[in-house]
Motif scaffolding. Structure first.
Motif, mmCIF file in Angstrom:
data_model
loop_
_atom_site.group_PDB
_atom_site.id
_atom_site.type_symbol
_atom_site.label_atom_id
_atom_site.label_comp_id
_atom_site.label_asym_id
_atom_site.label_seq_id
_atom_site.Cartn_x
_atom_site.Cartn_y
_atom_site.Cartn_z
ATOM 1 N N ASP A 74 -0.384 -14.692 21.127
ATOM 2 C CA ASP A 74 0.772 -15.573 21.284
ATOM 3 C C ASP A 74 0.312 -17.029 21.225
ATOM 4 O OD1 ASP A 74 3.132 -16.830 21.861
ATOM 5 O OD2 ASP A 74 3.327 -16.042 23.904
ATOM 6 N N PRO A 75 0.134 -17.593 20.028
ATOM 7 C CA PRO A 75 -0.373 -18.969 19.919
ATOM 8 C C PRO A 75 0.503 -19.989 20.634
ATOM 9 C CG PRO A 75 -0.494 -17.840 17.805
ATOM 10 C CD PRO A 75 0.288 -16.949 18.715
ATOM 11 N N ASP A 76 1.825 -19.872 20.508
ATOM 12 C CA ASP A 76 2.710 -20.844 21.150
ATOM 13 C C ASP A 76 2.632 -20.740 22.670
ATOM 14 O OD1 ASP A 76 3.525 -21.770 18.679
ATOM 15 O OD2 ASP A 76 5.251 -20.423 18.578
ATOM 16 N N GLY A 77 2.635 -19.521 23.166
ATOM 17 C CA GLY A 77 2.526 -19.342 24.601
ATOM 18 C C GLY A 77 1.192 -19.821 25.133
ATOM 19 N N PHE A 78 0.149 -19.607 24.358
ATOM 20 C CA PHE A 78 -1.177 -20.071 24.771
ATOM 21 C C PHE A 78 -1.191 -21.589 24.914
ATOM 22 C CE2 PHE A 78 -5.415 -21.670 23.905
ATOM 23 C CZ PHE A 78 -6.229 -20.853 24.665
ATOM 24 N N ALA A 79 -0.575 -22.289 23.963
ATOM 25 C CA ALA A 79 -0.558 -23.746 24.007
ATOM 26 C C ALA A 79 0.152 -24.255 25.256
ATOM 27 C CB ALA A 79 0.117 -24.292 22.751
ATOM 28 N N LEU A 80 1.197 -23.550 25.670
ATOM 29 C CA LEU A 80 1.921 -23.965 26.874
ATOM 30 C C LEU A 80 1.127 -23.654 28.138
ATOM 31 C CD1 LEU A 80 5.545 -22.799 25.948
ATOM 32 C CD2 LEU A 80 4.687 -25.150 26.037
ATOM 33 N N GLN A 81 0.479 -22.503 28.178
ATOM 34 C CA GLN A 81 -0.227 -22.075 29.380
ATOM 35 C C GLN A 81 -1.586 -22.761 29.546
ATOM 36 O OE1 GLN A 81 0.920 -20.065 31.844
ATOM 37 N NE2 GLN A 81 2.888 -20.109 30.743
ATOM 38 N N HIS A 82 -2.196 -23.141 28.411
ATOM 39 C CA HIS A 82 -3.552 -23.704 28.467
ATOM 40 C C HIS A 82 -3.621 -24.983 27.628
ATOM 41 C CE1 HIS A 82 -4.687 -19.844 30.220
ATOM 42 N NE2 HIS A 82 -4.109 -19.250 29.185
ATOM 43 N N PRO A 83 -2.907 -26.032 28.014
ATOM 44 C CA PRO A 83 -2.826 -27.242 27.175
ATOM 45 C C PRO A 83 -4.156 -27.955 27.005
ATOM 46 C CG PRO A 83 -1.886 -27.648 29.342
ATOM 47 C CD PRO A 83 -2.132 -26.173 29.261
ATOM 48 N N GLU A 84 -5.122 -27.724 27.908
ATOM 49 C CA GLU A 84 -6.396 -28.425 27.799
ATOM 50 C C GLU A 84 -7.485 -27.580 27.141
ATOM 51 O OE1 GLU A 84 -7.768 -30.462 31.199
ATOM 52 O OE2 GLU A 84 -6.047 -31.801 31.251
ATOM 53 N N SER A 85 -7.129 -26.400 26.658
ATOM 54 C CA SER A 85 -8.130 -25.566 25.991
ATOM 55 C C SER A 85 -8.306 -26.002 24.536
ATOM 56 C CB SER A 85 -7.713 -24.101 26.019
ATOM 57 O OG SER A 85 -8.578 -23.333 25.198
ATOM 58 N N PRO A 86 -9.558 -26.117 24.065
ATOM 59 C CA PRO A 86 -9.790 -26.391 22.639
ATOM 60 C C PRO A 86 -9.740 -25.127 21.793
ATOM 61 C CG PRO A 86 -11.876 -26.320 23.790
ATOM 62 C CD PRO A 86 -10.802 -26.107 24.844
#
Length: 676
Positions: A637-649
């Motif tokens: 889930d790329p979109d969900g990942f971006a929301l849950q982990h905004p500081e992850s590279p």
């Protein structure tokens, strides 16, 4: 009429109404700019004259399109960008050392690169011998009529480094350059472009050169491999070169007939597999896009991937530039042309499946009368790349040739979706446009770099037909921030061509690739420049990261291999949403390195570390089960990942197999990563 988007990116814009870009003309109009491009080389008696006083001297036997290029780099390692300007035979080339305060002095003779007996066309700064300083490779014009294969068209100057006062020694005679005969006779003509990259993945930067033989059907370029010098020598002797260059054109798939006039070669990793590919613009011919087959050979796919039109057609392309103006993490291509027929190829590739779409007309990036130098560069530091190109006739002028600047309006969308719209602001920059000349400009080369270390990018423009080189100082007055990144490879080598840097800020990831050989016979600064937009009033507390330090210092970074030059320490400091979340450097062979929360308005020197952060999605410097869990979430889930982990590279470090995608294949490849 100003658009809402323009109000947000231009300081002082008169907000007289709202205009939907979906129905706006391609050339949106603006009423003011937060910056100007002021020529500080025009009048030697002016108080702001920068000291660059250079005129390319035309040779009668050369085509009127011939001129010299411009290269920007810090050859003496003092933190200030210098300018190299090659000149024609019987006239010396100039090397302007930067004194600071936007003042330059010509030291070409003192440094050993004035070379008045040589008709220089283009120079390229590169650390070919990995000794930590920038050497200079130069190619020349050998005249019209063309000459058969004979004396080498190259010069190689080795930098003596700090112990030798950063002077240059001509090592051409011992550096190889023995060019092998090909199926067709090789002719020397007008220098048309050089570039560099490690195309055989042995860790050493190789070379490529081409020249214009005026529409003859002969070999017009050479692919040169960087090899160890088999002849023993004294490494302490600056006249000795530990590396030589071997002609590997034959059998590479690049040899053959070329009926037109080739221009502006550029190595870049078009399919994002970690291996540099090669693009060549064609004047009165088709373009070439040679994909690296990873075995010393290349396959031309230009027509198949959309880079020659549909149906394919001959073009008249001169300059090319690469950038990511739509911030979608792949490189788009602009090529200058004749008669307002420039091409702007949006990169629609998915992973290694290549596809390009020409949106020049619909986006408004097509209208240089006769274009030469071209560059994507963030002139206003708003976080997306703008565009500049210079124009001039290849024959006696029949009309006005006006240099252009277009502001990037992304994320405004074109009708039908996708791509960048551009606002033509040329009329607001009259010195750069050169409207005072009788028929416009005769510009040729274009290079970009922050010449005064004030955080915005300046431009240098060369001209032919005996007109002066222009140095345009960017007068940006804005709160928009910036970050400039210099790269240092293992052992202190400055051989970093092909590296990519990614900066995440406020949910947007910007990408820059370090390309050696840009525009028309030119070289942009090797510092990778990122505009960061305005600061935010919202702040949040950061944990100590070890980044920063007092101005002028070098201190350790978060993964042990990055250093920050200047700026406050970040331990326990406050961070704005518009400040960078992270910086990831992807080195030429695919290894990643992560630096969390780099400071705004800072020059960063990132030194390549022994640790490879590829796969390190939580950026803690270690590969653990936690990273595998994060990668699993990202793939699912790329979109969900971006929301849950905004500081992850993760969008970068999770591309373990380095194909431009984060997918199930990366999960399989993760298990093969070395633990750290």
């Amino acid at each position: 009429m100003a658009t809402p988007r323009l109000q947000s990116i231009l300081a002082g814009l008169a907000a007289t109404g709202a205009l939907s870009l979906a129905s706006a003309p391609a050339q949106a109009q603006v009423t003011s700019l937060p910056f100007n491009l002021v020529d500080v080389s025009d009048d030697p008696l002016a108080p702001d004259h920068c000291g660059v006083n250079f005129t390319w001297l035309q040779a009668d036997v050369i085509n009127l399109a011939e001129a010299g290029g411009v290269s920007i780099a810090d050859f003496d390692g003092d933190g200030l960008l210098d300018i190299y300007l090659p000149n024609n035979k019987d006239t010396p080339s100039h090397l302007y050392r930067n004194l600071g305060g936007f003042q330059f002095v010509n030291e070409a003779a003192a440094r050993g690169v004035d070379d008045p007996t040589y008709a220089s066309g283009e120079g390229l700064f590169l650390d070919y011998d990995h000794d930590g300083d920038l050497d200079l490779w130069v190619t020349c014009h050998l005249g019209k009529p063309v000459q058969p294969l004979g004396p080498t068209p190259f010069r190689l100057f080795r930098n003596t480094g700090a112990p030798g006062g950063h002077t240059f020694v001509n090592v051409t005679n011992t550096a190889g350059f023995f060019l092998a005969p090909t199926a067709k006779q090789t002719l020397w003509g007008m220098a048309a472009g050089i570039c560099a990259a490690d195309w055989n993945h042995d860790g050493w930067t190789d070379l490529f050169a081409l020249w214009d033989t005026f529409f003859s059907s002969h070999d017009q370029w050479r692919l040169l491999r960087n090899d160890a010098n088999p002849t023993p020598g004294d490494a302490a002797n600056p006249a000795y070169t530990p590396r030589i260059f071997t002609d590997k054109t034959v059998g590479s798939g690049t040899e053959g007939e070329f009926g037109g006039r080739p221009n502006t070669p550029q190595f870049w990793d078009v399919n994002r597999d970690g291996w540099p590919d090669l693009h060549i613009a064609g004047d009165d011919s088709l373009d070439h896009m040679f994909i690296n087959d990873k075995d010393g050979s290349f396959t031309d796919v230009a027509t198949a991937v959309g880079l020659n039109g549909d149906p394919p057609e001959f073009r008249n392309e001169m300059g090319t530039c690469l950038g990511d103006p739509d911030n979608d993490l792949d490189l788009d291509l602009h090529t200058t042309n004749i008669g307002n027929l420039d091409r702007y190829y949006r990169n629609d590739s998915i992973g290694t499946a290549l596809a390009f779409t020409d949106i020049a007309v619909s986006s408004g990036l097509h209208d240089s009368t006769t274009g030469w130098g071209t560059a994507f560069v963030d002139l206003d530091n708003d976080g997306d790349e703008d565009h500049a190109n210079v124009t001039g006739p290849a024959h006696p002028a029949l009309g006005d040739y006006i240099n252009l600047v277009d502001l990037n309006l992304f994320p405004e969308q074109l009708p039908g979706g996708g791509g960048v719209k551009w606002a033509d602001v040329t009329e607001l920059l009259p010195q750069f446009a050169a409207t005072a000349l009788p028929n416009g400009d005769n510009a040729h080369g274009l290079a970009a770099g922050d010449l005064d270390n004030d955080g915005d990018v300046d431009l240098v423009v060369t001209r032919n037909k005996g007109e002066k080189t222009g140095v345009f100082r960017n007068t940006l007055a804005s709160s928009n921030g910036w970050l400039q990144v210099s790269l240092v490879n293992l052992g202190g080598s400055l051989d970093t061509t092909g590296s990519r840097a990614y900066v995440k800020r406020n949910g947007v990831i910007q990408m820059r690739e370090l390309i050696s050989g840009t525009s028309t016979q030119s070289q942009d600064s090797p510092r990778l420049h990122f505009g960061l937009g305005p600061p935010s009033s919202k702040r949040h507390k950061l944990a100590a990261s070890g980044v920063g330090g007092p101005p002028g210092s070098l201190v350790g970074g978060s993964t042990g291999g990055s250093t920050g030059l200047g700026g406050p320490g970040l331990g326990g400091s406050w961070q704005s949403p518009n400040d960078p979340t992270w910086l990831v450097v992807r080195w030429p062979h695919g290894q990643c390195q992560v630096l969390m929360h780099p400071p705004r308005n800072t020059f960063l020197v990132v030194e390549r570390a022994a640790v490879d952060d590829t796969g390190d999605l939580d950026a803690d410097g270690h590969l653990t089960a936690a990273d595998l869990q994060l990668l699993t979430e990202l793939v699912a889930d790329p979109d969900g990942f971006a929301l849950q982990h905004p500081e992850s590279p993760g969008p970068i470090t999770g591309d373990v197999d380095f194909n431009g995608l984060v997918d199930a294949a990366d999960l399989a490849a993760w298990a093969l990563l070395p633990p750290h």
